[in-house]
Design a protein around this motif. Structure first.
Motif, short mmCIF file in Angstrom:
data_model
loop_
_atom_site.label_atom_id
_atom_site.label_comp_id
_atom_site.label_asym_id
_atom_site.label_seq_id
_atom_site.Cartn_x
_atom_site.Cartn_y
_atom_site.Cartn_z
N GLY A 92 0.83 -1.21 0.00
CA GLY A 92 0.00 0.00 0.00
C GLY A 92 0.86 1.25 0.00
O GLY A 92 2.02 1.22 0.43
N SER A 93 0.29 2.35 -0.50
CA SER A 93 1.10 3.57 -0.53
C SER A 93 1.21 4.18 0.87
O SER A 93 2.16 4.89 1.17
N LYS A 94 0.25 3.86 1.76
CA LYS A 94 0.33 4.39 3.12
C LYS A 94 1.63 3.93 3.80
O LYS A 94 2.30 4.70 4.49
N TYR A 118 -4.11 14.54 3.12
CA TYR A 118 -4.23 13.23 3.74
C TYR A 118 -3.56 13.27 5.12
O TYR A 118 -2.37 13.62 5.21
N TYR A 171 0.36 12.15 6.30
CA TYR A 171 1.63 12.88 6.11
C TYR A 171 2.04 13.56 7.42
O TYR A 171 3.20 13.56 7.80
N ASN A 209 0.09 15.62 -3.60
CA ASN A 209 -0.86 14.53 -3.86
C ASN A 209 -1.83 15.00 -4.94
O ASN A 209 -2.86 15.56 -4.66
N MET A 265 -6.51 14.54 -3.00
CA MET A 265 -7.53 14.10 -2.05
C MET A 265 -7.45 15.08 -0.88
O MET A 265 -6.34 15.29 -0.37
N ASP A 324 2.06 11.65 -4.15
CA ASP A 324 1.27 10.49 -3.75
C ASP A 324 0.12 10.42 -4.75
O ASP A 324 -0.73 11.31 -4.78
N PRO A 371 -2.49 7.94 -5.78
CA PRO A 371 -3.34 6.74 -5.87
C PRO A 371 -4.67 6.94 -6.60
O PRO A 371 -5.39 5.98 -6.80
N TYR A 372 -4.99 8.19 -6.99
CA TYR A 372 -6.33 8.44 -7.52
C TYR A 372 -6.38 8.74 -9.01
O TYR A 372 -7.41 9.16 -9.52
N SER A 422 -0.72 3.08 -6.14
CA SER A 422 -1.41 2.03 -5.39
C SER A 422 -2.45 1.32 -6.23
O SER A 422 -3.03 1.91 -7.15
N SER A 466 -5.06 0.08 -4.70
CA SER A 466 -6.24 0.09 -3.83
C SER A 466 -7.49 0.63 -4.52
O SER A 466 -8.55 0.02 -4.47
N LYS A 467 -7.38 1.80 -5.12
CA LYS A 467 -8.56 2.44 -5.71
C LYS A 467 -8.68 2.11 -7.19
O LYS A 467 -9.78 2.01 -7.73
N ARG A 526 -3.52 -4.67 -0.02
CA ARG A 526 -2.31 -3.92 0.37
C ARG A 526 -1.20 -4.06 -0.67
O ARG A 526 -0.18 -4.72 -0.44
C1 LIG Z 1 -4.04 10.54 -0.47
C2 LIG Z 1 -3.92 9.11 -0.07
N1 LIG Z 1 -2.72 8.54 -0.05
C3 LIG Z 1 -2.55 7.26 0.31
C4 LIG Z 1 -3.64 6.49 0.69
C5 LIG Z 1 -3.38 5.07 1.12
O1 LIG Z 1 -3.67 4.18 0.15
P1 LIG Z 1 -3.15 2.68 0.17
O2 LIG Z 1 -4.35 1.83 0.30
O3 LIG Z 1 -2.42 2.49 -1.10
O4 LIG Z 1 -2.22 2.53 1.34
C6 LIG Z 1 -4.91 7.03 0.70
C7 LIG Z 1 -6.04 6.20 1.15
O5 LIG Z 1 -7.11 6.59 1.44
C8 LIG Z 1 -5.06 8.38 0.31
O6 LIG Z 1 -6.26 8.97 0.30
#
Ligand SMILES: Cc1ncc(COP(=O)(O)O)c(C=O)c1O
Length: 381
Positions: free
Chosen positions: A101-103, A127, A130, A173, A177, A205, A207-208, A234, A236-237, A245
């Protein structure tokens, strides 16, 4: 009594972790709560991804420790994905590191590059991780304001006026987001130039970029970006795989090796079957994105209606998994969402959890079925 480390006093339990307890209490008392809070995709990943995971389970090597850098095929698939979708060339062996995951990457990057007292530029709104990771590492967050009047983009004139001598890292980002603001190539160029001018590591970052976005871009597409930039991404989305993950950090070999130094001391390689599934996901054709976005488009139309029913305004050009909506003047975000939760049993995220610049805004997630969104509109009306 065992005392916790001082660093733990710098952070609080994550907002959703606390708020969802309240939501669950309402549900336990028999209320049917519509959850538009969290961005956890509710649709299925591509079937071939699930098949690859299932098949992977049968491989006798699946249960062993895996490489810290991931399977070579996974790194190749990531490099292929970056070439196909962002026109960015990456060396799979040296410029790609798969992550859980990127988190996870936010912590690894911070551990690799921050010393106590270093300053970190963090978007407000942004987010929350950070900020919390920066504090956990005893570095200092320096917030830079994003404003609707400037399309939620960094104000470089204001940034240049700051004393940047202690700034080591800047989080960006885009697509952003929670606002859904899109980057232009010019923004990425300005960020790269800013990083080079002040010797600041810029991390985008990202992911979107495949959700309701016609034009996915990467900061690494800017010439010379690899000198000072990293990018997190990521599955994830993009592929409805948040529970799997799987993410990645990409950038130049020296930066990646320093992150690997941290990561290889903290965990071991990702489960084999998950890597096999991720490889299939990354090879999806354009059809996957078209289908995914056709569902989100329908949901977003309904969320726009819901926002209007709540007297909010919003930007139809915004991208991503959320609708960021402006409340009528003088209404406070947290008080408003508490009221809606209490009266209508709809959970929406207050903009303030993303920073002080989020006051006066609320964020709706598109991770809810159309029937629930229709029901939410009916409840509000
Ligand atoms: C801006 C941002 N970065 C990272 C993440 C984490 O994503 P991941 O599921 O890849 O860890 C999110 C998840 O909501 C996010 O909104």
């Amino acid at each position: 009594m065992i005392e916790v480390a001082d660093r733990l006093h710098t952070v609080e339990e994550y907002y959703f972790s606390k708020k969802l307890r309240e939501v669950n209490l309402l549900i336990a008392s028999g209320k049917s709560v519509i959850n538009l809070g969290i961005g956890s995709p509710d649709m299925q990943p591509p079937q071939k991804v699930i098949d690859a995971l299932t098949e992977g389970l049968l491989n006798p090597n699946a249960h062993k420790y895996q490489s810290y850098q991931g399977l070579p095929e996974l790194r190749q698939a990531i490099a292929g994905f970056y070439k196909a979708h962002y026109n960015v060339n990456l060396s799979p062996n040296t410029e790609v590191l798969p992550l859980m995951g990127s988190k996870e990457g936010i912590m690894h990057i911070s551990m690799a590059f921050l010393n106590k007292g270093d300053e970190v530029l963090i978007p407000n709104p942004g987010y929350p991780t950070y900020q919390s990771v920066t504090k956990l590492l005893e570095a200092t967050p320096v917030f830079y304001n994003l404003d609707e009047a400037n399309n939620w983009l960094p104000d470089f004139k204001a940034l240049e006026k700051l004393d940047l001598s202690k700034v080591k890292l800047m989080w960006v980002n885009y697509p952003h987001m929670p606002t859904g603001a899109q980057p232009s190539q010019y923004l990425f160029e300005e960020l790269v130039a800013f990083g080079k001018r002040h010797n600041i590591l810029i991390v985008n970052d990202n992911p979107y970029s495949f959700v309701l976005n016609e034009n996915p871009t990467s900061i690494l597409s800017v010439e010379g970006a690899k000198d000072v930039c990293l990018e997190l991404n990521s599955l994830s989305k993009t592929f409805n795989m948040s529970g799997w993950r799987v993410g990645m950090v990409v950038g130049n070999n020296t930066l990646i090796n320093n992150i690997l130094k941290v990561k290889s001391n903290m965990d071991s390689g990702m489960f084999y079957g998950i890597q096999k599934g991720a490889i299939e996901a990354l090879k999806c054709s354009e059809m996957w994105f078209v289908t995914l976005n056709s569902v989100y488009k329908k949901r977003r139309d309904l969320v726009w209606k819901l926002a209007e029913a709540l007297n909010c305004t919003y930007d139809k050009n915004a991208t991503g998994l959320f609708v960021w909506a402006k409340l009528p003047p003088h209404i406070k975000a947290e008080a408003y969402i508490d009221l809606i939760l209490k009266e209508n049993h709809i959970f929406i995220t207050p903009g303030t959890i993303f920073g002080s610049q989020g006051e006066g805004y609320i964020r709706f997630s598109l991770c809810a079925q159309t029937e629930d969104l229709e029901e939410a509109i009916a409840r509000v009306k």
